[in-house]
Design a protein around this motif. Structure first.
Motif, PDB file in Angstrom:
ATOM      1  N   ALA A 263       4.061   6.964  -6.836  1.00 49.97           N
ATOM      2  CA  ALA A 263       3.404   8.066  -7.522  1.00 49.97           C
ATOM      3  C   ALA A 263       3.928   9.411  -7.046  1.00 49.97           C
ATOM      4  O   ALA A 263       4.232  10.290  -7.851  1.00 49.97           O
ATOM      5  CB  ALA A 263       1.894   7.982  -7.307  1.00 49.97           C
TER       6      ALA A 263
ATOM      7  N   LEU B 130      -0.024  26.361  -8.996  1.00 47.95           N
ATOM      8  CA  LEU B 130       1.432  26.472  -8.886  1.00 47.95           C
ATOM      9  C   LEU B 130       2.079  26.702 -10.241  1.00 47.95           C
ATOM     10  O   LEU B 130       3.152  27.287 -10.328  1.00 47.95           O
ATOM     11  CB  LEU B 130       2.009  25.203  -8.253  1.00 47.95           C
TER      12      LEU B 130
ATOM     13  N   VAL C  73       2.568  20.207 -18.445  1.00 49.99           N
ATOM     14  CA  VAL C  73       3.944  20.439 -18.869  1.00 49.99           C
ATOM     15  C   VAL C  73       4.096  20.173 -20.367  1.00 49.99           C
ATOM     16  O   VAL C  73       4.725  20.951 -21.096  1.00 49.99           O
ATOM     17  CB  VAL C  73       4.916  19.545 -18.059  1.00 49.99           C
TER      18      VAL C  73
ATOM     19  N   PHE D 279      -1.910  22.084  -8.585  1.00 49.31           N
ATOM     20  CA  PHE D 279      -0.920  22.128  -9.670  1.00 49.31           C
ATOM     21  C   PHE D 279      -1.225  23.256 -10.638  1.00 49.31           C
ATOM     22  O   PHE D 279      -0.327  23.986 -11.064  1.00 49.31           O
ATOM     23  CB  PHE D 279      -0.890  20.799 -10.427  1.00 49.31           C
TER      24      PHE D 279
ATOM     25  N   THR E  34      -6.419   0.867  -9.302  1.00 44.70           N
ATOM     26  CA  THR E  34      -5.969   0.893  -7.909  1.00 44.70           C
ATOM     27  C   THR E  34      -7.089   1.341  -6.979  1.00 44.70           C
ATOM     28  O   THR E  34      -7.281   0.779  -5.906  1.00 44.70           O
ATOM     29  CB  THR E  34      -4.776   1.845  -7.758  1.00 44.70           C
TER      30      THR E  34
ATOM     31  N   PHE F 295      -6.668   7.008  -1.837  1.00 39.53           N
ATOM     32  CA  PHE F 295      -5.574   7.974  -1.829  1.00 39.53           C
ATOM     33  C   PHE F 295      -4.471   7.562  -2.796  1.00 39.53           C
ATOM     34  O   PHE F 295      -3.944   8.382  -3.540  1.00 39.53           O
ATOM     35  CB  PHE F 295      -5.006   8.131  -0.424  1.00 39.53           C
ATOM     36  N   GLN F 296      -4.142   6.275  -2.802  1.00 42.63           N
ATOM     37  CA  GLN F 296      -3.101   5.800  -3.713  1.00 42.63           C
ATOM     38  C   GLN F 296      -3.502   6.052  -5.163  1.00 42.63           C
ATOM     39  O   GLN F 296      -2.714   6.561  -5.964  1.00 42.63           O
ATOM     40  CB  GLN F 296      -2.858   4.308  -3.503  1.00 42.63           C
TER      41      GLN F 296
ATOM     42  N   LEU G 292       2.547   1.872  -3.481  1.00 46.65           N
ATOM     43  CA  LEU G 292       1.705   2.457  -4.524  1.00 46.65           C
ATOM     44  C   LEU G 292       1.682   3.973  -4.424  1.00 46.65           C
ATOM     45  O   LEU G 292       1.795   4.669  -5.433  1.00 46.65           O
ATOM     46  CB  LEU G 292       0.289   1.897  -4.413  1.00 46.65           C
TER      47      LEU G 292
ATOM     48  N   PHE H 283      -5.418  17.761  -5.949  1.00 45.13           N
ATOM     49  CA  PHE H 283      -4.040  17.887  -6.438  1.00 45.13           C
ATOM     50  C   PHE H 283      -4.006  18.686  -7.734  1.00 45.13           C
ATOM     51  O   PHE H 283      -3.154  19.559  -7.920  1.00 45.13           O
ATOM     52  CB  PHE H 283      -3.434  16.506  -6.686  1.00 45.13           C
TER      53      PHE H 283
ATOM     54  N   SER I 172      -3.152  11.940 -10.278  1.00 42.83           N
ATOM     55  CA  SER I 172      -2.829  13.359 -10.379  1.00 42.83           C
ATOM     56  C   SER I 172      -1.481  13.599 -11.047  1.00 42.83           C
ATOM     57  O   SER I 172      -1.141  14.745 -11.333  1.00 42.83           O
ATOM     58  CB  SER I 172      -2.851  13.996  -8.995  1.00 42.83           C
ATOM     59  N   VAL I 173      -0.720  12.524 -11.319  1.00 41.45           N
ATOM     60  CA  VAL I 173       0.494  12.694 -12.127  1.00 41.45           C
ATOM     61  C   VAL I 173       0.104  13.076 -13.553  1.00 41.45           C
ATOM     62  O   VAL I 173       0.792  13.861 -14.215  1.00 41.45           O
ATOM     63  CB  VAL I 173       1.335  11.394 -12.130  1.00 41.45           C
TER      64      VAL I 173
ATOM     65  N   ASP J 129       0.834  -1.208   0.000  1.00 44.14           N
ATOM     66  CA  ASP J 129       0.000   0.000   0.000  1.00 44.14           C
ATOM     67  C   ASP J 129       0.861   1.247   0.000  1.00 44.14           C
ATOM     68  O   ASP J 129       0.560   2.226  -0.676  1.00 44.14           O
ATOM     69  CB  ASP J 129      -0.899   0.003   1.235  1.00 44.14           C
TER      70      ASP J 129
ATOM     71  N   ALA K 136      -3.329   9.756  -5.973  1.00 48.68           N
ATOM     72  CA  ALA K 136      -1.955  10.243  -6.150  1.00 48.68           C
ATOM     73  C   ALA K 136      -1.408   9.828  -7.508  1.00 48.68           C
ATOM     74  O   ALA K 136      -0.738  10.617  -8.187  1.00 48.68           O
ATOM     75  CB  ALA K 136      -1.069   9.707  -5.032  1.00 48.68           C
ATOM     76  N   ILE K 137      -1.729   8.589  -7.950  1.00 48.47           N
ATOM     77  CA  ILE K 137      -1.266   8.139  -9.265  1.00 48.47           C
ATOM     78  C   ILE K 137      -1.946   8.966 -10.353  1.00 48.47           C
ATOM     79  O   ILE K 137      -1.305   9.445 -11.290  1.00 48.47           O
ATOM     80  CB  ILE K 137      -1.550   6.641  -9.458  1.00 48.47           C
TER      81      ILE K 137
ATOM     82  N   LEU L 139      -0.592  16.874 -14.236  1.00 52.95           N
ATOM     83  CA  LEU L 139       0.676  17.599 -14.106  1.00 52.95           C
ATOM     84  C   LEU L 139       1.518  17.439 -15.374  1.00 52.95           C
ATOM     85  O   LEU L 139       2.011  18.419 -15.941  1.00 52.95           O
ATOM     86  CB  LEU L 139       1.418  17.055 -12.884  1.00 52.95           C
ATOM     87  N   LEU L 140       1.635  16.178 -15.853  1.00 58.66           N
ATOM     88  CA  LEU L 140       2.404  15.935 -17.080  1.00 58.66           C
ATOM     89  C   LEU L 140       1.726  16.590 -18.272  1.00 58.66           C
ATOM     90  O   LEU L 140       2.397  17.141 -19.154  1.00 58.66           O
ATOM     91  CB  LEU L 140       2.540  14.429 -17.317  1.00 58.66           C
TER      92      LEU L 140
ATOM     93  N   PRO M 272      -4.093  -4.523  -2.754  1.00 59.66           N
ATOM     94  CA  PRO M 272      -3.456  -3.368  -2.118  1.00 59.66           C
ATOM     95  C   PRO M 272      -3.717  -2.097  -2.906  1.00 59.66           C
ATOM     96  O   PRO M 272      -3.741  -2.116  -4.134  1.00 59.66           O
ATOM     97  CB  PRO M 272      -1.971  -3.722  -2.143  1.00 59.66           C
ATOM     98  N   GLY M 273      -3.896  -1.019  -2.198  1.00 58.09           N
ATOM     99  CA  GLY M 273      -4.207   0.246  -2.846  1.00 58.09           C
ATOM    100  C   GLY M 273      -5.444   0.824  -2.221  1.00 58.09           C
ATOM    101  O   GLY M 273      -5.922   0.342  -1.205  1.00 58.09           O
TER     102      GLY M 273
END
Lengths: 88, 270
Positions: free
Chosen positions: A64, B252, B156, B249, B129, B141-142, A60, B245, B148-149, A57, B145-146, B152-153, B137-138
């Motif tokens: 990220a 920012l 950019v 971003f 996830t 929140f996990q 993961l 997130f 929200s990448v 957990d 977080a994945i 951001l990318l 697992p996951g």
């Protein structure tokens, strides 16, 4: 004779050594872009240690944040403040 | 130079010594042989249909602990996280209203096409996830977080005006975040409200039926374990984290002159 647990501990030791060396490089270098990259390599080593310690957990969210979000934000900061650390 | 080499060697020796101590059993056996009483009861109860007044209907013990057995802990963690996002949004509240000055063309076509494919992959992994948080697992929140990448990318690679062109405005993201936060809090008290309305016993953070309360979230959907409230909390947390997130971003990554306007006049006090 090495069994499975020994192998896991060996990998953890190697990963810990890698992370320590890259932390040192990140602190030492004057090129901030290199520092960001060294820091993410250290994060990857940490992610592997978390995985070996059986915390999927954490892995993961750690992958990220530490490999995706954190270097990107830092690169944007470096872009604004300049790439090279100026020594007085 | 010699100093550096000695320093690095020392660090490596310390790391190796610590690993060796752990290997010898400095932290006890790894993996632990004796499980503590509370951990044993979590493991026994999480998916134990025989004691279905104490189970969480989720094969994933970690998620069951995080959102069901210790839901209040997670609630306060979540409050801290959203408080931080809220503080950032409040500080930059002026920036969000202004149109951005930067008009960037983004990176090359190769990078843009690759990014389009990678975005799809990132979002798929994130959704998997979050939606399987109660099975593997996951969790919310996990997954958030994945996911929200990806924005951001995207900012950019394609430039800031991508979101403007696609009509993903600040206000829409804020509404999504507020709605998912509202639904998140609602799903923790839904059974309590339902119980009050129908004059039955219900609890805050109730998931499955308890000894004194027959109210329950569904434990299965189409023969797949659903984990009752765990699934809903994961989904809403996923949406709230992703949009929160992304909001931060976009703020920012605004151009410098727009952001600096917020800090004008600090030498005379705020």
């Amino acid at each position: 004779m090495m069994d499975y647990v020994d192998l896991v501990f060996l990998m953890m030791g190697i990963t810990a050594v890698i992370s320590v060396s890259f932390t040192f490089l990140a602190v030492k270098t004057k090129d901030l872009m290199h520092a960001v990259i060294f820091s993410s390599v250290q994060s990857i080593a940490y992610a592997l240690v978390y995985f070996l310690l059986m915390a999927p957990d954490i892995v993961l969210v750690y992958v990220a944040v530490s490999v995706g979000i954190y270097p990107l934000i830092l690169i944007l900061v470096v872009k604004r403040v300049g790439r090279f650390e100026v020594t007085a | 130079m010699l100093r550096d080499i000695i320093f690095v060697t020392l660090l490596i020796i310390i790391a190796l010594a610590l690993s060796y101590l752990t290997y010898l059993g400095g932290l006890g056996d790894l993996p632990p042989q004796d499980i503590r009483l509370i951990a044993r009861s979590y493991l026994n109860l999480t998916y134990n249909q025989g004691v279905n007044w104490l189970w969480a209907a989720s094969p994933e013990a970690v998620t069951a602990i995080v959102w069901d057995y210790r839901g209040l802990d997670t609630l306060f963690e979540t409050v801290v996280f959203y408080g931080a996002i809220l503080a950032a949004l409040t500080v930059f509240r002026g920036v969000s209203k202004l149109p951005d000055r930067i008009v960037s063309v983004g990176l090359s076509v190769v990078v843009k096409r690759t990014m389009a494919i990678v975005t799809l992959a990132i979002l798929t992994v994130a959704a998997s996830t979050a939606l399987h948080g109660h099975l593997t697992p996951g969790g919310g929140f996990q997954g958030g977080a994945i996911a929200s990448v990806a924005p951001l990318l995207l900012i950019v690679v394609f430039g800031k005006q991508l979101f403007v062109e696609k009509k993903v405005s600040y206000n829409k993201l804020l509404t999504l975040r507020n709605a998912s936060l509202g639904l998140l809090s609602l799903s923790t008290v839904a059974l309590l409200i339902y119980g009050l309305a129908t004059n039955e016993i219900g609890y805050i953070f109730q998931n499955q039926a308890k000894a004194l309360s027959t109210l329950s979230y569904p434990s299965h959907m189409l023969d797949v374990p659903l984990g009752g409230t765990l699934f809903f909390l994961n989904v809403f947390e996923f949406l709230a984290v992703t949009s929160g997130f992304t909001l931060v971003f976009t703020l920012l990554l605004s151009s410098e002159e727009v952001i600096l306007k917020e800090f004008e006049g600090e030498e005379y006090g705020y």
